[in-house]
Scaffold this motif. Structure first.
Motif, PDB file in Angstrom:
ATOM      1  N   HIS A 195      -5.991   4.423  -5.235  1.00  0.00           N
ATOM      2  CA  HIS A 195      -5.009   5.394  -5.712  1.00  0.00           C
ATOM      3  C   HIS A 195      -4.899   5.353  -7.245  1.00  0.00           C
ATOM      4  N   LEU A 196      -4.894   4.143  -7.800  1.00  0.00           N
ATOM      5  CA  LEU A 196      -4.830   4.019  -9.251  1.00  0.00           C
ATOM      6  C   LEU A 196      -6.114   4.535  -9.900  1.00  0.00           C
ATOM      7  N   ALA A 197      -7.240   4.272  -9.260  1.00  0.00           N
ATOM      8  CA  ALA A 197      -8.515   4.760  -9.807  1.00  0.00           C
ATOM      9  C   ALA A 197      -8.553   6.276  -9.816  1.00  0.00           C
ATOM     10  N   ASN A 198      -8.009   6.906  -8.784  1.00  0.00           N
ATOM     11  CA  ASN A 198      -7.997   8.375  -8.712  1.00  0.00           C
ATOM     12  C   ASN A 198      -7.086   9.006  -9.761  1.00  0.00           C
ATOM     13  N   THR A 199      -6.122   8.223 -10.264  1.00  0.00           N
ATOM     14  CA  THR A 199      -5.165   8.765 -11.230  1.00  0.00           C
ATOM     15  C   THR A 199      -5.801   8.972 -12.598  1.00  0.00           C
ATOM     16  N   GLY A 200      -6.793   8.163 -12.930  1.00  0.00           N
ATOM     17  CA  GLY A 200      -7.373   8.231 -14.262  1.00  0.00           C
ATOM     18  C   GLY A 200      -8.094   9.535 -14.544  1.00  0.00           C
ATOM     19  N   ASP A 201      -8.066   9.972 -15.787  1.00  0.00           N
ATOM     20  CA  ASP A 201      -8.837  11.152 -16.169  1.00  0.00           C
ATOM     21  C   ASP A 201     -10.333  10.865 -16.041  1.00  0.00           C
ATOM     22  N   THR A 202     -10.696   9.636 -16.322  1.00  0.00           N
ATOM     23  CA  THR A 202     -12.082   9.202 -16.146  1.00  0.00           C
ATOM     24  C   THR A 202     -12.066   7.797 -15.569  1.00  0.00           C
ATOM     25  N   SER A 203     -12.836   7.589 -14.511  1.00  0.00           N
ATOM     26  CA  SER A 203     -12.883   6.283 -13.866  1.00  0.00           C
ATOM     27  C   SER A 203     -14.328   5.847 -13.686  1.00  0.00           C
ATOM     28  N   TYR A 204     -14.535   4.545 -13.783  1.00  0.00           N
ATOM     29  CA  TYR A 204     -15.874   3.994 -13.626  1.00  0.00           C
ATOM     30  C   TYR A 204     -15.838   2.882 -12.587  1.00  0.00           C
ATOM     31  N   GLU A 243       0.820  -1.215   0.000  1.00  0.00           N
ATOM     32  CA  GLU A 243       0.000   0.000   0.000  1.00  0.00           C
ATOM     33  C   GLU A 243       0.853   1.263   0.000  1.00  0.00           C
ATOM     34  N   GLU A 244       1.974   1.222   0.691  1.00  0.00           N
ATOM     35  CA  GLU A 244       2.797   2.438   0.786  1.00  0.00           C
ATOM     36  C   GLU A 244       3.379   2.865  -0.564  1.00  0.00           C
ATOM     37  N   TYR A 245       3.425   1.948  -1.518  1.00  0.00           N
ATOM     38  CA  TYR A 245       3.971   2.279  -2.829  1.00  0.00           C
ATOM     39  C   TYR A 245       2.885   2.410  -3.906  1.00  0.00           C
ATOM     40  N   SER A 246       1.629   2.360  -3.515  1.00  0.00           N
ATOM     41  CA  SER A 246       0.539   2.457  -4.491  1.00  0.00           C
ATOM     42  C   SER A 246       0.498   3.824  -5.155  1.00  0.00           C
ATOM     43  N   ARG A 247       0.706   4.874  -4.340  1.00  0.00           N
ATOM     44  CA  ARG A 247       0.682   6.231  -4.921  1.00  0.00           C
ATOM     45  C   ARG A 247       1.802   6.426  -5.944  1.00  0.00           C
ATOM     46  N   PRO A 248       3.058   6.013  -5.634  1.00  0.00           N
ATOM     47  CA  PRO A 248       4.099   6.131  -6.664  1.00  0.00           C
ATOM     48  C   PRO A 248       3.785   5.347  -7.935  1.00  0.00           C
ATOM     49  N   VAL A 249       3.164   4.164  -7.805  1.00  0.00           N
ATOM     50  CA  VAL A 249       2.794   3.395  -8.991  1.00  0.00           C
ATOM     51  C   VAL A 249       1.793   4.177  -9.830  1.00  0.00           C
ATOM     52  N   ALA A 250       0.802   4.793  -9.152  1.00  0.00           N
ATOM     53  CA  ALA A 250      -0.211   5.579  -9.860  1.00  0.00           C
ATOM     54  C   ALA A 250       0.430   6.772 -10.566  1.00  0.00           C
ATOM     55  N   GLU A 251       1.351   7.440  -9.880  1.00  0.00           N
ATOM     56  CA  GLU A 251       2.021   8.597 -10.484  1.00  0.00           C
ATOM     57  C   GLU A 251       2.914   8.161 -11.648  1.00  0.00           C
ATOM     58  N   PHE A 252       3.558   7.017 -11.519  1.00  0.00           N
ATOM     59  CA  PHE A 252       4.395   6.489 -12.604  1.00  0.00           C
ATOM     60  C   PHE A 252       3.561   6.243 -13.856  1.00  0.00           C
ATOM     61  N   LEU A 253       2.400   5.628 -13.700  1.00  0.00           N
ATOM     62  CA  LEU A 253       1.525   5.383 -14.849  1.00  0.00           C
ATOM     63  C   LEU A 253       1.042   6.688 -15.469  1.00  0.00           C
ATOM     64  N   LYS A 254       0.763   7.664 -14.635  1.00  0.00           N
ATOM     65  CA  LYS A 254       0.317   8.973 -15.147  1.00  0.00           C
ATOM     66  C   LYS A 254       1.416   9.611 -15.991  1.00  0.00           C
ATOM     67  N   GLN A 255       2.632   9.602 -15.481  1.00  0.00           N
ATOM     68  CA  GLN A 255       3.747  10.185 -16.226  1.00  0.00           C
ATOM     69  C   GLN A 255       4.055   9.376 -17.481  1.00  0.00           C
ATOM     70  N   LEU A 256       3.897   8.068 -17.382  1.00  0.00           N
ATOM     71  CA  LEU A 256       4.126   7.200 -18.538  1.00  0.00           C
ATOM     72  C   LEU A 256       3.169   7.545 -19.667  1.00  0.00           C
ATOM     73  N   SER A 257       1.912   7.729 -19.339  1.00  0.00           N
ATOM     74  CA  SER A 257       0.899   8.073 -20.344  1.00  0.00           C
ATOM     75  C   SER A 257       1.207   9.418 -20.991  1.00  0.00           C
ATOM     76  N   THR A 258       1.630  10.374 -20.169  1.00  0.00           N
ATOM     77  CA  THR A 258       1.936  11.714 -20.689  1.00  0.00           C
ATOM     78  C   THR A 258       3.186  11.706 -21.563  1.00  0.00           C
ATOM     79  N   ALA A 259       4.231  11.008 -21.095  1.00  0.00           N
ATOM     80  CA  ALA A 259       5.508  11.011 -21.816  1.00  0.00           C
ATOM     81  C   ALA A 259       5.389  10.327 -23.173  1.00  0.00           C
ATOM     82  N   PHE A 260       4.652   9.243 -23.243  1.00  0.00           N
ATOM     83  CA  PHE A 260       4.552   8.475 -24.480  1.00  0.00           C
ATOM     84  C   PHE A 260       3.309   8.827 -25.290  1.00  0.00           C
ATOM     85  N   GLY A 261       2.460   9.694 -24.757  1.00  0.00           N
ATOM     86  CA  GLY A 261       1.250  10.059 -25.487  1.00  0.00           C
ATOM     87  C   GLY A 261       0.359   8.860 -25.762  1.00  0.00           C
ATOM     88  N   ARG A 262       0.297   7.951 -24.807  1.00  0.00           N
ATOM     89  CA  ARG A 262      -0.460   6.723 -25.001  1.00  0.00           C
ATOM     90  C   ARG A 262      -1.519   6.581 -23.905  1.00  0.00           C
TER      91      ARG A 262
END
Length: 245
Positions: free
Chosen positions: A216-225, A187-206
């Motif tokens: 934490h991962l759900a909160n990272t998404g631009d849209t979550s269901y 759990e203590e590393y969930s936020r960094p994982v979420a931030e890593f995925l966010k930066q990954l999406s931005t850097a690669f435009g994917r």
């Protein structure tokens, strides 16, 4: 009578002398034999010339083939060197990306990811290793599954998937779909994982589409269901940030 007998003996001796002389060969037969020998010689000579021409052609073809083999060997060496260079470039890129992911998520600057490539029976095989001093001075190499439990394996798997997706040629378009990424990360590393995925999406435009139970991962998404099961039916609604745990 004596005289007649003498003459008879003389004639007899003359006939015997004629029979003792060697018979002269027939000149016509000699000419025919010579002509046949000459014809046979000419035929053999022509056959020899044909064999020599054939030999010369074969030698020319052999030399040409040797030249082709030399060229093919040079091309093979060039391809091997190019393949080795490309493999080395890919190895470095993957090592760098996975190392950055490990250091970013776990906050450990001395943690590195390495790929060891060896030739086994003419094929390149790679082994993944995690290198860290673990707070000491001596670097220790371990397999990912032995380095820090399942969390390290999850992060490496996530980073490898992204690296290989980006390195693929021709390029692969479309979103990256993830099923429970970082499931075994504590759990203590969930936020960094979420931030890593966010930066990954931005850097690669994917775009990244994922299924997760992690808030934490759900909160990272631009849209979550949120998908809920009630009475055997699935209900979908937009996830609201206020619902985060």
């Amino acid at each position: 009578m004596g005289s007649d007998q003498g003459m008879s003996e003389h004639k007899s001796n003359g006939a015997a002398g004629a029979q003792d002389r060697p018979a002269w060969p027939d000149l016509a037969n000699l000419d025919m034999a010579l002509t046949e020998l000459r014809a046979r010689y000419n035929r053999r000579l022509g056959e020899q010339d044909a064999v020599l021409r054939k030999q010369a052609q074969i030698l020319d073809r052999l030399e040409s083939k040797r030249g082709e083999i030399d060229k093919l060997q040079q091309v093979k060496i060039l391809l091997q060197e190019s393949s080795a260079f490309a493999r080395e470039q890919a190895r470095r890129q993957i090592e760098t990306m996975v190392t950055n992911a490990l250091q970013f998520i776990f906050g450990n600057d001395d943690m590195e990811f390495r790929v060891q490539i060896e030739e086994v029976r003419g094929r390149a095989e790679g082994e993944f290793l995690v290198v860290s001093t673990y707070g000491g001075e001596i670097p220790v190499q371990t397999r990912p599954q032995d380095a820090r439990g399942g969390g390290v394996v999850d992060v490496i798997s996530l980073a490898l998937r992204a690296a290989l997706l980006q390195a693929n040629r021709p390029a692969l378009d479309g979103p990256m779909i993830l099923d429970e990424p970082g499931k075994h990360v504590s759990e203590e590393y969930s936020r960094p994982v979420a931030e890593f995925l966010k930066q990954l999406s931005t850097a690669f435009g994917r775009q990244i589409i994922m299924v997760t139970h992690n808030q934490h991962l759900a909160n990272t998404g631009d849209t979550s269901y949120i998908v809920e099961m009630r009475s055997g039916k699935s209900y979908v609604r937009v996830f609201q940030g206020v619902e985060q745990a």
